[in-house]
Write an enzyme that holds these catalytic residues in place. Structure first.
Site, mmCIF file in Angstrom:
data_model
loop_
_atom_site.group_PDB
_atom_site.id
_atom_site.type_symbol
_atom_site.label_atom_id
_atom_site.label_comp_id
_atom_site.label_asym_id
_atom_site.label_seq_id
_atom_site.Cartn_x
_atom_site.Cartn_y
_atom_site.Cartn_z
ATOM 1 N N VAL A 90 9.349 12.057 3.926
ATOM 2 C CA VAL A 90 8.551 12.341 5.118
ATOM 3 C C VAL A 90 8.048 11.044 5.764
ATOM 4 C CG1 VAL A 90 7.782 14.663 4.498
ATOM 5 C CG2 VAL A 90 6.527 12.697 3.597
ATOM 6 N N GLU A 130 -4.499 6.640 -1.168
ATOM 7 C CA GLU A 130 -3.055 6.399 -1.084
ATOM 8 C C GLU A 130 -2.446 7.378 -0.083
ATOM 9 O OE1 GLU A 130 -0.634 4.660 -1.158
ATOM 10 O OE2 GLU A 130 0.418 4.581 -3.067
ATOM 11 N N ASP A 131 -1.414 6.935 0.613
ATOM 12 C CA ASP A 131 -0.779 7.811 1.595
ATOM 13 C C ASP A 131 -0.040 8.969 0.933
ATOM 14 O OD1 ASP A 131 1.204 6.174 0.515
ATOM 15 O OD2 ASP A 131 1.945 5.430 2.434
ATOM 16 N N LYS A 139 3.763 14.921 -3.367
ATOM 17 C CA LYS A 139 5.099 15.537 -3.316
ATOM 18 C C LYS A 139 5.292 16.418 -4.535
ATOM 19 C CE LYS A 139 8.024 12.294 -0.907
ATOM 20 N NZ LYS A 139 9.272 11.530 -1.010
ATOM 21 N N ARG A 154 5.315 4.970 11.533
ATOM 22 C CA ARG A 154 3.966 5.065 10.970
ATOM 23 C C ARG A 154 2.966 5.652 11.963
ATOM 24 N NH1 ARG A 154 3.753 2.110 6.086
ATOM 25 N NH2 ARG A 154 5.031 0.235 6.027
ATOM 26 N N ASP A 196 6.236 5.452 6.459
ATOM 27 C CA ASP A 196 7.314 4.826 7.233
ATOM 28 C C ASP A 196 8.687 5.067 6.629
ATOM 29 O OD1 ASP A 196 6.902 3.079 4.889
ATOM 30 O OD2 ASP A 196 8.283 1.727 5.904
ATOM 31 N N ASP A 202 4.355 10.022 -4.934
ATOM 32 C CA ASP A 202 5.762 10.406 -5.107
ATOM 33 C C ASP A 202 6.066 10.379 -6.607
ATOM 34 O OD1 ASP A 202 8.433 10.963 -4.659
ATOM 35 O OD2 ASP A 202 8.942 8.973 -3.926
ATOM 36 N N LYS A 225 0.853 -0.535 3.420
ATOM 37 C CA LYS A 225 0.277 -0.361 4.737
ATOM 38 C C LYS A 225 -0.032 1.099 5.015
ATOM 39 C CE LYS A 225 3.337 -3.998 6.316
ATOM 40 N NZ LYS A 225 4.657 -4.203 6.954
ATOM 41 N N GLY A 226 0.655 1.984 4.286
ATOM 42 C CA GLY A 226 0.662 3.394 4.641
ATOM 43 C C GLY A 226 -0.683 4.088 4.690
HETATM 44 P P1 IMP Z 1 5.403 6.240 -5.878
HETATM 45 O O1 IMP Z 1 5.041 4.970 -6.563
HETATM 46 O O2 IMP Z 1 6.816 6.649 -6.143
HETATM 47 O O3 IMP Z 1 4.422 7.366 -6.098
HETATM 48 O O4 IMP Z 1 5.461 5.926 -4.338
HETATM 49 C C1 IMP Z 1 4.396 5.477 -3.655
HETATM 50 C C2 IMP Z 1 4.812 4.791 -2.367
HETATM 51 O O5 IMP Z 1 6.169 5.062 -1.988
HETATM 52 C C3 IMP Z 1 3.980 5.354 -1.251
HETATM 53 O O6 IMP Z 1 2.772 4.660 -1.117
HETATM 54 C C4 IMP Z 1 4.875 5.193 -0.053
HETATM 55 O O7 IMP Z 1 4.703 3.922 0.505
HETATM 56 C C5 IMP Z 1 6.269 5.302 -0.607
HETATM 57 N N1 IMP Z 1 6.833 6.668 -0.398
HETATM 58 C C6 IMP Z 1 7.066 7.604 -1.331
HETATM 59 N N2 IMP Z 1 7.576 8.730 -0.797
HETATM 60 C C7 IMP Z 1 7.649 8.490 0.539
HETATM 61 C C8 IMP Z 1 8.073 9.293 1.660
HETATM 62 O O8 IMP Z 1 8.479 10.466 1.563
HETATM 63 N N3 IMP Z 1 7.999 8.682 2.872
HETATM 64 C C9 IMP Z 1 7.547 7.405 3.058
HETATM 65 N N4 IMP Z 1 7.147 6.643 2.038
HETATM 66 C C10 IMP Z 1 7.187 7.182 0.788
#
Ligand code: IMP
Length: 189
Positions: free
Chosen positions: A161, A107-108, A139, A173, A167, A111, A51-52
Site C-alpha cells: 500500500v 510507525e507508519d 498488515k 507519500r 511510499d 509489515d 520518513k513514512g
Molecule cells: P517491517 O520492518 O517489515 O515491519 O517494515 C517496516 C517498513 O517497511 C515500514 O516502515 C515501511 O517503510 C516499509 N513498508 C512495509 N510495507 C509497506 C507497504 O505496503 N508500503 C510501503 N512501505 C511499506
C-alpha cells in the site's frame, strides 16, 4: 474566496483506496485520546520513524493533550524495492537520550515486524523506562516477528500500500488516503 469542496481524483496508479482521508482523521482522534488518557501522569517521548511516519505523527500529536515531546529516527529496511531486505540500518539517530524516558514509537506500517522489533530492543537497551508502539497500519498475517502494537490504526490485508506517508521508491507519500498500488507499477522492477 472559493469555499467549494473539491473532489480529489484518485491517483491513476492506485488500484483501490483502503482507508479514506476521513477515516484517517477519525482514527487519529481516537488514538490521540487513548494515548492522552494512558500518559496523563507521565511525559511521553513520541519517536517518529522517518520518513513514512511523519504524516501520522503530525496528525496524531494534534489530538494529544498529555505532555509530550517529539523526536525522529530514520531507519531503512527496504531500499527502492517493494519487498523487505531484512536488514535494518540507522540512517539518522535520536537527538535525546532515552534513559528513564517513556517512549512511544510511531510507525507508519507494521509489515514483517523487523523494524519495530529492532527499535524496541534498541530503545530498551538505551535505558528507556517503557516502550510502546503506535502503528497507523498493521498488515494482517505478515508478521515474522511478534510485536505488541498497543495503538493500532487500521488492520489491512497483506498487500503493498502507498499514501499517507507510505511510499513506493519515495513516491506517493503525499496521497491523503491509503491505497493499493497497481502491480503494473512495480512489476519488472
Ligand atoms: P517491517 O520492518 O517489515 O515491519 O517494515 C517496516 C517498513 O517497511 C515500514 O516502515 C515501511 O517503510 C516499509 N513498508 C512495509 N510495507 C509497506 C507497504 O505496503 N508500503 C510501503 N512501505 C511499506
Amino acid at each position: 474566496m472559493n469555499n467549494e469542496v473539491s473532489v480529489t481524483a484518485v491517483h491513476p496508479d492506485i488500484e483501490r483506496v483502503l482507508v479514506t482521508e476521513e477515516q484517517l482523521r477519525k482514527r487519529n482522534a481516537d488514538l490521540g485520546a487513548m494515548i492522552s488518557h494512558d500518559y496523563t501522569d507521565r511525559e511521553v517521548l513520541v519517536v517518529g520513524v522517518l520518513k513514512g511516519a511523519a504524516w501520522f505523527v503530525s496528525d496524531l500529536t494534534r489530538h494529544m493533550t498529555c505532555d509530550f515531546t517529539v523526536d525522529y529516527m530514520a531507519v531503512s529496511s527496504y531500499g527502492a524495492a517493494h519487498k523487505s531486505s531484512g536488514v535494518v540500518r540507522i540512517l539518522k539517530d535520536l537527538e535525546v537520550p532515552l534513559e528513564g524516558r517513556h517512549v512511544l514509537i510511531a510507525e507508519d506500517i507494521l509489515d514483517t515486524g523487523l523494524t519495530l522489533k529492532y527499535l524496541i530492543r534498541n530503545f530498551l537497551g538505551r535505558g528507556a523506562a517503557s516502550v510502546e508502539v503506535a502503528a497507523c497500519v498493521v498488515k494482517e498475517g505478515a508478521q515474522e516477528e511478534e510485536v505488541d502494537v498497543k495503538y493500532e490504526g487500521f488492520v489491512l490485508p497483506n498487500e503493498f500500500v502507498v499514501g499517507y506517508g507510505l511510499d513506493y521508491a519515495q513516491r506517493y507519500r503525499g496521497l491523503p488516503y491509503i491505497g493499493v498500488l497497481r502491480p503494473s507499477v512495480y512489476e519488472g522492477e
